[in-house]
Structures are given as structure tokens and as C-alpha cells.
Design a protein around this motif. Structure first.
Motif, PDB file in Angstrom:
ATOM      1  N   ILE A  12       0.836  -1.269  -0.097  1.00  0.00           N
ATOM      2  CA  ILE A  12       0.106  -0.244  -0.059  1.00  0.00           C
ATOM      3  C   ILE A  12       0.895   1.720  -0.304  1.00  0.00           C
ATOM      4  O   ILE A  12       0.497   2.056  -0.469  1.00  0.00           O
ATOM      5  N   TYR A  13       1.629   1.501   0.767  1.00  0.00           N
ATOM      6  CA  TYR A  13       2.760   2.500   0.895  1.00  0.00           C
ATOM      7  C   TYR A  13       4.232   2.307   0.109  1.00  0.00           C
ATOM      8  O   TYR A  13       5.469   3.180   0.664  1.00  0.00           O
ATOM      9  N   ILE A  14       3.635   1.199  -1.227  1.00  0.00           N
ATOM     10  CA  ILE A  14       5.763   1.059  -1.580  1.00  0.00           C
ATOM     11  C   ILE A  14       6.076   2.912  -2.049  1.00  0.00           C
ATOM     12  O   ILE A  14       7.249   2.764  -2.316  1.00  0.00           O
ATOM     13  N   ALA A  43      10.415   5.776  -2.412  1.00  0.00           N
ATOM     14  CA  ALA A  43      11.375   7.441  -2.147  1.00  0.00           C
ATOM     15  C   ALA A  43      11.749   7.148  -1.076  1.00  0.00           C
ATOM     16  O   ALA A  43      13.331   8.449  -1.049  1.00  0.00           O
ATOM     17  N   LEU A  44      11.538   6.813   0.360  1.00  0.00           N
ATOM     18  CA  LEU A  44      12.477   7.013   1.230  1.00  0.00           C
ATOM     19  C   LEU A  44      14.105   6.250   1.140  1.00  0.00           C
ATOM     20  O   LEU A  44      15.190   6.231   0.866  1.00  0.00           O
ATOM     21  N   VAL A  45      13.764   5.060   0.443  1.00  0.00           N
ATOM     22  CA  VAL A  45      15.365   3.989   0.151  1.00  0.00           C
ATOM     23  C   VAL A  45      15.627   4.963  -1.030  1.00  0.00           C
ATOM     24  O   VAL A  45      16.973   5.324  -0.987  1.00  0.00           O
ATOM     25  N   ASN A  46      15.237   5.108  -2.410  1.00  0.00           N
ATOM     26  CA  ASN A  46      16.251   6.377  -3.271  1.00  0.00           C
ATOM     27  C   ASN A  46      16.443   7.488  -2.425  1.00  0.00           C
ATOM     28  O   ASN A  46      17.996   7.959  -3.365  1.00  0.00           O
ATOM     29  N   TYR A  85       8.365   3.887 -12.350  1.00  0.00           N
ATOM     30  CA  TYR A  85       8.880   3.679 -10.922  1.00  0.00           C
ATOM     31  C   TYR A  85       8.321   2.425 -10.755  1.00  0.00           C
ATOM     32  O   TYR A  85       8.179   1.554 -11.826  1.00  0.00           O
ATOM     33  N   LEU A  86       8.395   1.425  -9.447  1.00  0.00           N
ATOM     34  CA  LEU A  86       7.958   0.229  -8.721  1.00  0.00           C
ATOM     35  C   LEU A  86       6.619   0.240  -8.999  1.00  0.00           C
ATOM     36  O   LEU A  86       6.681   0.692  -7.513  1.00  0.00           O
ATOM     37  N   PRO A  87       6.076  -0.755  -9.112  1.00  0.00           N
ATOM     38  CA  PRO A  87       4.656  -0.717  -9.003  1.00  0.00           C
ATOM     39  C   PRO A  87       4.373  -1.670  -8.091  1.00  0.00           C
ATOM     40  O   PRO A  87       5.112  -2.929  -7.951  1.00  0.00           O
TER      41      PRO A  87
END
Length: 415
Positions: A344-346, A351-354, A371-373
């Protein structure tokens, strides 16, 4: 009651609290990884297919090669209006539109880029959901007949904005006594679109159909006819009608055939990943065996006393079976919650990992999409839960049977 007391007993009391927590954490992480992988797998395929269907034809009609008046082999469709009407009349077909397809060079302020030009009528362009998207597009698509529509990647490479004049250079231009001279025309960029696919945005330009016929010397003909259907996943029900409408002069290429290699590669990768993660879940459930074996060994005296006062082998088996399956159920529930939250919050997670990694984690030029879906499906969650609970139950049976078959005399011999 007995199983619950054994589960929460401290090590000093003969319990295996530490092993229990290790088992719960292991199963939770394994189930989380399985659900997250299945969600990303489903999301990636759905996004990839959506970008294909949202900016490309579901089925493309081509004319069979024939010899023209000059003796050249030609595949141009001369009766494209009549063929389009026949194809459009097939049950399940939403639209059939003629296209011009060619390669040219786009130039602006000293920058050049090779692009693919599609000549299409305005009404047909408006029917492409990935192209006619007010949220991602820039400019006025209603002015398409006055210029051209350009992919965001092409516009970025050339430094072009809406309203700029772009030169299109075609090597197949006017034929002269000295050979073929390139054809150069200037067009205003009236609309910039983002199709969601890197390769499309980096190469595609749309031009009004009539203008494309004139520019590419295709007067009175079309190169192909794109067909949009109601159910692109169920083309098998539509293709017989299309073949009948096309007759012996037509050939078809479906979107599944065009992207078949990639879709098959995705399917193989999906199956391999599911097997590997299933093994991970199996390894995690093996911790239950270790914990139960230690629990049975520590509770040998208790088992002997319980059997002496009348507890049956089946009752003892159920006590330790409940201990093992409870660990599996608790770990599975935690894993499901973590996996669903990840799916749900991918976007903020990614974005945080990036941000932590300094950017560049996801390269759209390699992966095709931006983006990663993740697509959370009920069947994937049910599959993960069923696999985890099944393995937990099967693994628990062996140490539970060992406890049930313990001889009470031998258990109490040295007490």
C-alpha cells in the motif's frame, strides 16, 4: 491451556521462549517477503500491460505483400477506409483507424533525435488514454491538427516546449534527376505527452493523418490499421471475426505477439521467484521443529505425568500441535500485515530508499517504466497465507507425534 502455558514459559521453567520468538519473526519475514514480491510482480505486469494497451493498438492489421504497377513489392493499404469499416463492424471491436508509420530525424536548436512518426486522425488520438491524459500531458491536444504531438522524452532531448517549431527531416523525400533529396518540414509542437513507457516517450511523435500522407509520399494509402478492442486480454474471441473481415488480403499482429517474449520472461521469472520464496517460507517454518523438539525434551517429565493421570496420546499430540501451529499463525498474521502495508505504501517507502541511496535506484531506460509499482491482490495474499499455514501444520506434526509416543515410564524413570 497447556499449550499456551508452554508457549509463554520462560527458559528457566523449561520453556523455549527465545526459540518461539525466533520462529515467529522468521515466518513473519518470509510471509512478508512473499506477499511483497507477489504484489510487485503483479503491479509490474499490470503497469507494463497498461502502458502497452494505453498507447498502442491491441491488434494491428497489415496488407499482405503485393506487386505494384512499377513491379515493386508493396504493403500499402489502398482501400484503408473500406477495410477499417469492415474491421470496425466486428463484434468486440471498439475502433479501427488507419495509420502512417515512418522514421525521421527531429531537429531543434542544433539538437537532433531519431523519432518514430505515427500519422493518425485527431479523433483516434483522443481515444488513446495514455496519450490523452490531462494530468500528464502539456499543451492543447485539441490543436493537434495544427501541429504535432511529441513524447516527453523526445521533447526533453531536444529542449522543446509547447509552441516551439521543430524541423522533421525525412531521407525519403522528393525524387529528382540527381537522386532523392531529403524532405524538411517545420511543425509546431502543440502537445507533449507522457505515455508511462520510457521507450515510447523517447521516440514517438504523432502527426495528423492527412499531413503524414503528404509528408511521407503516402497519398491515398495507409501503412497499417490499428484496432482497439473491448477486452484486450480476450483477443481469442475477437480474432476469428477479424480474420473473416480481413479476408485473404490481410495479416494481423496482436499486442501479445508483439510483446510475447517479454511477457513470457516475466512469467518465468514470476514462477522462479515464487518457488524460491516458498523455500524461504519452508526454511522459516523449520524453526518451529527446532523449538518443539527442545520443548518436548524439556517437558518430558510433564508429559509422563500427564500420560500417567490419563491424558491420551491424541491429547498430547494436540497440545504440541497447537504450540507449533500457534507460532505459524502468529507469524503469518504479522507477515500479512507487513506485506500489505508495504504494497500500500510502496511509493513513500521507495522514495525513502531512493533518497537514502542518493537516487538512481530505478533506471527507467532499463526497466521501461518510471516507478516500481505494486498491485495487492486477494489471491496472492490467500496463496501466501495458505502456503505458510500448510507448511507450519505439516512441520509441526513430526515433533508432536514424538511427544505423543513418549513412554511415560521412561519419562519418569529417573525422577
Amino acid at each position: 491451556m497447556i499449550a499456551w502455558r508452554y508457549l509463554r514459559a520462560k527458559k528457566s521453567e523449561g520453556g523455549v521462549s527465545t526459540m518461539t520468538w525466533i520462529s515467529v519473526i522468521g515466518i513473519a519475514l518470509a510471509v512478508f517477503a512473499l506477499i511483497a514480491t507477489l504484489a510487485v510482480r503483479a503491479g509490474f505486469r499490470a503497469e507494463f500491460v497498461d502502458t502497452i494497451l494505453g498507447s498502442n493498438a491491441h491488434v494491428t492489421y497489415y496488407s499482405v505483400p503485393y506487386e505494384d504497377d512499377l513491379g515493386n513489392i508493396n504493403r500499402a493499404i489502398t482501400d484503408y477506409t473500406e477495410v477499417s469499416e469492415r474491421l470496425r463492424a466486428v463484434d468486440g471491436v471498439v475502433r479501427a483507424a488507419p495509420l502512417i508509420r515512418a522514421q525521421v530525424i527531429a531537429a531543434f536548436n542544433g539538437r537532433n533525435a531519431g523519432v518514430q512518426v505515427l500519422g493518425i486522425e485527431k479523433d483516434n488520438l483522443l481515444d488513446l488514454p495514455r496519450i490523452n491524459d490531462p494530468e500528464t500531458g502539456m499543451g492543447d491536444i485539441d490543436r493537434f491538427d495544427e501541429g504535432i504531438a511529441m513524447g516527453a522524452g523526445v521533447a526533453r532531448m531536444l529542449g522543446v516546449g509547447v509552441g516551439d517549431q521543430v524541423r522533421l527531416i525525412s531521407p525519403d523525400g522528393v525524387k529528382t534527376p540527381f537522386g532523392t533529396s531529403p524532405r524538411v518540414s517545420v511543425y509546431e509542437v502543440t502537445y507533449v505527452f507522457t505515455a508511462g513507457r520510457y521507450d515510447i516517450d523517447q521516440t514517438r511523435v504523432y502527426m495528423p493523418f492527412v499531413e503524414a500522407q503528404s509528408y511521407f509520399n503516402r497519398d491515398g494509402v495507409a501503412d497499417e490499421i490499428e484496432i482497439i478492442t473491448q477486452d484486450p486480454e480476450g483477443l481469442d474471441r475477437v480474432m476469428p471475426g477479424l480474420w473473416d473481415a480481413a479476408g485473404s488480403q490481410g495479416q494481423f499482429l496482436t499486442w501479445k505477439q508483439a510483446s510475447g517474449a517479454f511477457l513470457r520472461a516475466l512469467e518465468v521469472e514470476d514462477n522462479v521467484m515464487f518457488v524460491l520464496l516458498s523455500v524461504l517460507v519452508l526454511i522459516a517454518t523449520m524453526n518451529i521443529v527446532s523449538g518443539l523438539i527442545m520443548l518436548v525434551k524439556n517437558k518430558g517429565r510433564d508429559i509422563g505425568i500427564l500420560r500417567t493421570i490419563g491424558l491420551t496420546e491424541g491429547s498430547v499430540l494436540r497440545v504440541f500441535f497447537i504450540c507449533g501451529t500457534s507460532v505459524g499463525v502468529i507469524g503469518t498474521v504479522i507477515g500479512v500485515i507487513l506485506g500489505c502495508l508495504f504494497a500500500i505504501y510502496i511509493d513513500p517507502i521507495f522514495a525513502l530508499v531512493n533518497r537514502i541511496s542518493g537516487g538512481g535506484v530505478w533506471d527507467p531506460s532499463i526497466r521501461g517504466i518510471y516507478y516500481l509499482p505494486a498491485l495487492l491482490q486477494v489471491k496472492d495474499v490467500v496463496t501466501a497465507v495458505a502456503l505458510s499455514l500448510f507448511l507450519s501444520c505439516v512441520i509441526t506434526i513430526f515433533p508432536a507425534r514424538r511427544a505423543a509416543r513418549m513412554n511415560p515410564v521412561e519419562a519418569l524413570r529417573h525422577e
